[in-house]
Structures are given as C-alpha cells and as structure tokens.
Design a protein around this motif. Sequence first.
Motif, PDB file in Angstrom:
ATOM      1  N   ALA A 235       0.864  -1.181   0.000  1.00  0.00           N
ATOM      2  CA  ALA A 235       0.000   0.000   0.000  1.00  0.00           C
ATOM      3  C   ALA A 235       0.905   1.237   0.000  1.00  0.00           C
ATOM      4  CB  ALA A 235      -0.927  -0.017   1.209  1.00  0.00           C
ATOM      5  N   SER A 236       1.714   1.346  -1.066  1.00  0.00           N
ATOM      6  CA  SER A 236       2.747   2.386  -1.092  1.00  0.00           C
ATOM      7  C   SER A 236       2.160   3.785  -1.216  1.00  0.00           C
ATOM      8  CB  SER A 236       3.714   2.119  -2.249  1.00  0.00           C
ATOM      9  OG  SER A 236       3.015   2.032  -3.477  1.00  0.00           O
ATOM     10  N   GLN A 241       1.173   9.066   1.512  1.00  0.00           N
ATOM     11  CA  GLN A 241       0.307  10.126   2.034  1.00  0.00           C
ATOM     12  C   GLN A 241       0.612  10.404   3.509  1.00  0.00           C
ATOM     13  OE1 GLN A 241      -1.811  11.880   0.026  1.00  0.00           O
ATOM     14  NE2 GLN A 241      -0.957  10.620  -1.611  1.00  0.00           N
ATOM     15  N   LEU A 242       0.903   9.344   4.278  1.00  0.00           N
ATOM     16  CA  LEU A 242       1.288   9.550   5.678  1.00  0.00           C
ATOM     17  C   LEU A 242       2.584  10.349   5.768  1.00  0.00           C
ATOM     18  CD1 LEU A 242       1.077   8.953   8.751  1.00  0.00           C
ATOM     19  CD2 LEU A 242       2.379   6.848   8.303  1.00  0.00           C
ATOM     20  N   VAL A 243       3.570   9.964   4.968  1.00  0.00           N
ATOM     21  CA  VAL A 243       4.850  10.676   4.995  1.00  0.00           C
ATOM     22  C   VAL A 243       4.666  12.129   4.569  1.00  0.00           C
ATOM     23  CG1 VAL A 243       7.163  10.774   3.959  1.00  0.00           C
ATOM     24  CG2 VAL A 243       6.197   8.570   4.656  1.00  0.00           C
ATOM     25  N   ARG A 256       4.654  17.075  20.072  1.00  0.00           N
ATOM     26  CA  ARG A 256       5.333  15.782  20.031  1.00  0.00           C
ATOM     27  C   ARG A 256       6.064  15.563  18.709  1.00  0.00           C
ATOM     28  NH1 ARG A 256       3.492  12.131  23.939  1.00  0.00           N
ATOM     29  NH2 ARG A 256       1.670  12.848  25.131  1.00  0.00           N
ATOM     30  N   LYS A 257       7.281  15.097  18.791  1.00  0.00           N
ATOM     31  CA  LYS A 257       8.045  14.666  17.624  1.00  0.00           C
ATOM     32  C   LYS A 257       7.522  13.291  17.185  1.00  0.00           C
ATOM     33  CE  LYS A 257      12.704  13.002  16.485  1.00  0.00           C
ATOM     34  NZ  LYS A 257      14.086  12.816  17.012  1.00  0.00           N
ATOM     35  N   VAL A 258       7.381  13.087  15.876  1.00  0.00           N
ATOM     36  CA  VAL A 258       6.888  11.822  15.340  1.00  0.00           C
ATOM     37  C   VAL A 258       8.054  11.002  14.788  1.00  0.00           C
ATOM     38  CG1 VAL A 258       5.374  10.711  13.664  1.00  0.00           C
ATOM     39  CG2 VAL A 258       4.661  12.837  14.766  1.00  0.00           C
ATOM     40  N   VAL A 259       8.100   9.724  15.179  1.00  0.00           N
ATOM     41  CA  VAL A 259       9.115   8.792  14.695  1.00  0.00           C
ATOM     42  C   VAL A 259       8.402   7.587  14.089  1.00  0.00           C
ATOM     43  CG1 VAL A 259      11.025   7.275  15.343  1.00  0.00           C
ATOM     44  CG2 VAL A 259      10.787   9.520  16.427  1.00  0.00           C
ATOM     45  N   LEU A 260       8.852   7.155  12.912  1.00  0.00           N
ATOM     46  CA  LEU A 260       8.321   5.955  12.272  1.00  0.00           C
ATOM     47  C   LEU A 260       9.265   4.789  12.539  1.00  0.00           C
ATOM     48  CD1 LEU A 260       7.315   7.491   8.812  1.00  0.00           C
ATOM     49  CD2 LEU A 260       5.861   7.145  10.819  1.00  0.00           C
ATOM     50  N   ALA A 361      -6.506  13.585   6.030  1.00  0.00           N
ATOM     51  CA  ALA A 361      -7.324  12.583   6.717  1.00  0.00           C
ATOM     52  C   ALA A 361      -6.480  11.733   7.653  1.00  0.00           C
ATOM     53  CB  ALA A 361      -8.027  11.689   5.692  1.00  0.00           C
ATOM     54  N   VAL A 362      -5.336  11.251   7.159  1.00  0.00           N
ATOM     55  CA  VAL A 362      -4.519  10.378   8.004  1.00  0.00           C
ATOM     56  C   VAL A 362      -3.867  11.183   9.131  1.00  0.00           C
ATOM     57  CG1 VAL A 362      -2.414  10.521   6.593  1.00  0.00           C
ATOM     58  CG2 VAL A 362      -2.851   8.486   7.971  1.00  0.00           C
ATOM     59  N   TYR A 363      -3.530  12.438   8.869  1.00  0.00           N
ATOM     60  CA  TYR A 363      -2.934  13.253   9.939  1.00  0.00           C
ATOM     61  C   TYR A 363      -3.975  13.545  11.026  1.00  0.00           C
ATOM     62  CZ  TYR A 363      -0.419  16.889  12.397  1.00  0.00           C
ATOM     63  OH  TYR A 363       0.205  17.620  13.389  1.00  0.00           O
TER      64      TYR A 363
END
Length: 420
Positions: A235-236, A241-243, A256-260, A361-363
């Motif tokens: 689901a690239s 879209q998230l990135v 908050r800092k976000v880490v993947l 939407a995802v954010y």
Amino acid sequence: MTREAPRKRILLLTDIPPCSNLTAGIVTAQMCRFLPKDELAIFCVMNPHLRPMLCDDLAGIEMKTVRKPTELQRRVLRGIRVGRAGAAAIEAMKRIALPRRLIRQAIAYGRAVGATDLWAILQGQTMVRIAAPVARGLGVPLRVHVWDPLRWWLDAHGVDPVNRRLDLALFDRTLQQAASCAAASIPMARHYEETYGVPSTAVIASIDPALAQAPPPKLISDDSVVIGMVGQFYASEEWAQLVTALKIAKWRVGERKVVLMTFGHERPPNDVPDEHLRFMGWMDQPEVIRTLAEHCDIAYCPYPFAERMAEVSRLSFPSKVPTYLAAGRPILFHGPSYSAPYAYLNERGAAYLCRDLYPSAVYNGLAHLIEDSTLYEATALAARGAFLADFTLPRMERAVRRFLGYEGGKAGQAHGLEVV
C-alpha cells in the motif's frame, strides 16, 4: 466393534514452503503444526530466487522441491525485444508445456507418499494451472487455499489480457471443483461460497495467546510519538500520504516529535529523515510483538484505495493486523470503508479508521488518537480483546482442521497445542 476412520495423508501443493522468513511461509508453517507430521507431505513448486529459512520443528515432514517457472511477463528476453505479442505467445507456450511436467511430478510424488487429500495454495498462475489436474490424477479431494485474488497477482506480473482471461476462468473452474476452500478473510470465504458453492472457511494468521501484551493506558513518552509499521509496503500510495502529511506538519503532532519504526526485509519507500526513522529490519514475530509493545505508541495499517486493487481490499486481510492486536497497540487504519480489515476493525472498535486517502485525513486520525487519551486507551483495550477473541492459535487450528476435512471430536493436540 467400531471401525477406525482411515488415516489421512495430506499433500500440500505450495509455491512457498513452511518457513520463518517469508510471510506466507510463516502462516503455512503454523497451519502445518496443527497436523501430525506423518499425516503431511509437501510438494513445493518454488521460485529459485527465494531463500526460505525452513523451520526446525517441521524438519520431519517429507518434502520435494521443484523449480517454479517465471511468472513475470517480460518483453525483453535474453537481450532480445519480443514486445507485447511475443511476451503473450511465450506465456501461452508456458501454459501448454510447463504445467504438464509439474503435474506428472506432483502426481508421482503424491502416489509415493499415499496422498488422500490435496491442499493446494493457489498463488500465481502456475499453481492454478496444476492444482485440479494433480487432484484428478491422484483421485483425491481438492482443498484450495487462497491468500489473495488471482487478478492482483496477474496485474502485478504483467500478464497479457488473453492469458489473464484464461487463467481467471481456470481459477473459477478450480474453485467450482474444490471440496473445500481456505480463504484469507470472512468476506472472501462468504464470497467464494456464494459464487462457487464451495464450503469455505476463513483461515487468518494467528498467534500464541501467551504473546499478548498488556495495552498501555497512555502514550509512552510525553514529548514524542512512535508509529510502528510491520511488513511489506504494497500500500505504497497510502504510506506516501502519511509521509507527506508528516512532512507538512514538520514531523510533529502538537508538541510531540513523530518517529516511524518499520519492520521488514526492506527499508520504507519515500524519503524519511534519519532522525524520524528507526528501521528495525527483519525480526521473528514474538520479537516484533514485544518491540511494538515496548517502543511503539500506535500501529499503522495502510490498505489500498486504488480502484485496480478494490478486489484485494474487499477480500484479503493483512497478516500485520493480528500482530498489532497482540501487541495491544491501537491501530491507525488507513484504507477504504469497503475493505475487509476496515469492516473487522470497525466492528471491534480496535482502530481509528481513516477512510480517505489524503494527507489531511490520516494526519487528523493520528492527531485524534494522540490528543484524546480516553479514545487512545479504549482503542488499545479493544485491540487486546479482539486478539484474544479472534486470532489465537486454538481458533486457527479449528478452522484449519475443518478446511482439511478432519471430522468431529477435538481438533487434536499436534505439537502441544490444546484446543479449548
């Protein structure tokens, strides 16, 4: 005096052997563990480029491995451009010639091991072409197993329209001839039973309940949030879209800092700054579950919105979902509302559901989970409840043995697994 039922001898026809380093092989291995070793033999038609790590505890199972033909249609062959028509002609020749040899080999092996049933995993056009003829040649019931719709595989391998149509028609006939079907989801099982009249059972990757982790009452840290992502990036577009959303937000949600944190054989696509990425590589499932529970706040599950992937979204089920649920982490699901995982997670309340593709939407979904502590805790608790209700090994064992035709009584205690 009662007569004992004749002993079964299942022949597994597969393109990926039971193993510990490939997703399909991991699930197949777990299914094999539900059967006594002397009631199972394996004929593996394997891509020679694969390097499966076979499971030590299944070493006693008889197995024969042969080479799988290339299923990717290429328009350049050994440096010579053959074009679209040439690629289609080569595929047509492979359809006629290559399956015959594989069918003869599988039948000979099945007779040698005394097969009473054929469990055929229909992954790719080669397996679809040989499954029913092997069952007929052995004179045994055909029990088909489907991970994903064949249409997706043919698209991904560039199969031409003519051979594609022939393979899809053959898939339909194979399902119609089958004695039973193991499907990747409840919607798939229901659809195949209604469409083909084949008794179908949903068999979904499941996990030892002892690995279930306690859900967290709140996020791990006050100044950061870690989002876990397990498995392949098929689901690239959704991941992108998230990135994109996180880049626009400068990799922060509020203060908050976000880490993947990603797990798998390959690093994630798209440019993620090093300070916002922890690539963990491949880990075995128990280690993944523990790491998610100890270091991740939210588990991300993207699923395809693209119209060409609609059948996959409706009928398949991602194996990462049981892993996430076992870790007790709330899921951020990013996929269409008609998909099988959306329906399940919505029913169980075990995810925040983002049913639009776009970055906003995802954010917004991510922000809701982070900022609403009540929602976060409730979703995590629901995740644990969903796992214990639906994705433990005893439940999976019952489904597997039903699919393979073991009738009545307890489902057995192969490898120390007790059905409750």
